[in-house]
Design a protein around this motif. Sequence first.
Motif, PDB file in Angstrom:
ATOM      1  N   ILE A   8       8.525  11.067  -1.538  1.00 39.18           N
ATOM      2  CA  ILE A   8       7.703  10.410  -0.766  1.00 39.18           C
ATOM      3  C   ILE A   8       6.373  10.459  -1.626  1.00 39.18           C
ATOM      4  O   ILE A   8       5.093   9.274  -0.757  1.00 39.18           O
ATOM      5  N   THR A  61       3.359   7.089  -0.064  1.00 37.36           N
ATOM      6  CA  THR A  61       2.306   7.934   0.377  1.00 37.36           C
ATOM      7  C   THR A  61       1.156   6.959  -0.033  1.00 37.36           C
ATOM      8  O   THR A  61       0.121   7.079  -0.241  1.00 37.36           O
ATOM      9  N   LEU A  71       5.533  12.538   9.045  1.00 38.30           N
ATOM     10  CA  LEU A  71       6.090  12.988   8.576  1.00 38.30           C
ATOM     11  C   LEU A  71       6.948  14.171   8.602  1.00 38.30           C
ATOM     12  O   LEU A  71       8.237  13.857   8.819  1.00 38.30           O
ATOM     13  N   ALA A  88       8.626   5.892   4.490  1.00 34.82           N
ATOM     14  CA  ALA A  88       9.416   7.681   3.926  1.00 34.82           C
ATOM     15  C   ALA A  88      11.051   7.501   4.658  1.00 34.82           C
ATOM     16  O   ALA A  88      11.978   7.194   3.945  1.00 34.82           O
TER      17      ALA A  88
END
Lengths: 257, 215
Positions: free
Chosen positions: A92, A96, A146, A244
């Motif tokens: 991620i 991100t 998340l 994600a």
Amino acid sequence: MNVVEIGWGQLLISLLFILLAAGASLFYRLKMERDLLVGTIRTFAQLALVGYLLQFVFDLHNPWLILLLYLWMLFWAAHAIRGRVDESKVAILGPTFVSMAVTFTLITLFVTSAVVQVQPWYTPQYFIPLGGMIAGNAMNAISIALERLFKSLREQRAEVELILSLGGNWQESCLRLRRDAIRAGMIPSVNAMMTVGLVSLPGMMSGQILAGVDPAQAVRYQILVMLMMVGATAVGTLIVVNLALKRCFTRYQQLRL
Amino acid sequence: MELIGCRGLTLQRGEVLLLEATDLSIKTGERVLLTGPSGCGKSTLLRHLCMLEPGGEEKISVKGKLLADWAPAQLRRCVAYLPQTPVMLEGSVRDNLCLAFSLRVSCAPLPGDKAMREELESLDLNISLDTDARNLSPGQKARVALLQRLLLKPEVLLCDEPIAALDEQNAALVARLLERASLEGMAQVVVSHQPLEGFQGRHYRFVSNRLEPAA
């Protein structure tokens, strides 16, 4: 109104607060003396260093260097998110960082150029603190979102796979999950709008008032900051959760986790 | 003509080998029963056959086409999978039965209430379509889940322990329903530790990482 300046000597007096805490720790055997000592030293060192850096940054007049500095801050925010979410199966950090970099730079740019209308837009005294507040706030929101996303994907694996096995694609299989994750990320900053001024005076506003700014002026800045953070949090959370989520599925529409 | 089959498919769970390279070929309307100790990979094999489990997409083919070359949604419409624990989504029985028809891949019209009621009755389910699906008993859920798949008229049905949660009477009902579907040309791969009433077909056992024909 003149600002009363604090010198290093006066700061030494404030060490009494630490001694107070250390006394309590010794008396109740909290075993926190060491942490208090390290924490105090770090507070002094880190903030002194940052002050020195800011002095340097504020003298910069190159927009690229300022953007680069902001990207550096965002990288550490993305890094902190990865550390907190702690997901081994899905990478991620990259998505991100990239999505934070694009959206938050644009939002900060919009705030400095269109709302505050500071000339030039990259004036570091405005760009860096405003952008920093966005990054800090969104960092919390994105980690919460998340964490929730990966947790519910694991818990509701059967539901997700039911829809996949009936011929649904990955988007269809986790509509609810995605909505819940994005909501979870956004709730704190929306709640903050509800209680601001009633429960707490925000740090930025208090800081401006202490620095001698007219409270009405400080309030207007704080309103801008609150609105800006809600928007940035919503956009950032939305994009990161979507990116994600896509990575949780293979190209054959299989759940990877 | 083969409908679904695998060539040299191996199964692993982490580092542990579950199944050595295996060939299997199933024709239209054919029925295959898989048995073996729990944890031996029966369920994993079923999940591979409908492409839910990552890996093996180049080893399994359906209608002469490798899984990797199928659009996943189309494949899963053709190869339905019924997991061991039936899953009901929030909503009524009707919502759950119509679920597959509301997905983007679907071009068939929603099944009518009358048709759904008849199907439920044929499974001895005397429940209203408005019943909250999550309040059904495990046995009722198992039958609604089976119906959810049968309404899609798949060419292959992969069933994981379809009667494990059912009493004798309902097990017989489900077995008959499966048999009827098979007579209409549906191929079936069934994992079951109980004998299925009226089961006609091949029987394989998982024995020390191999799939062996059982007598």
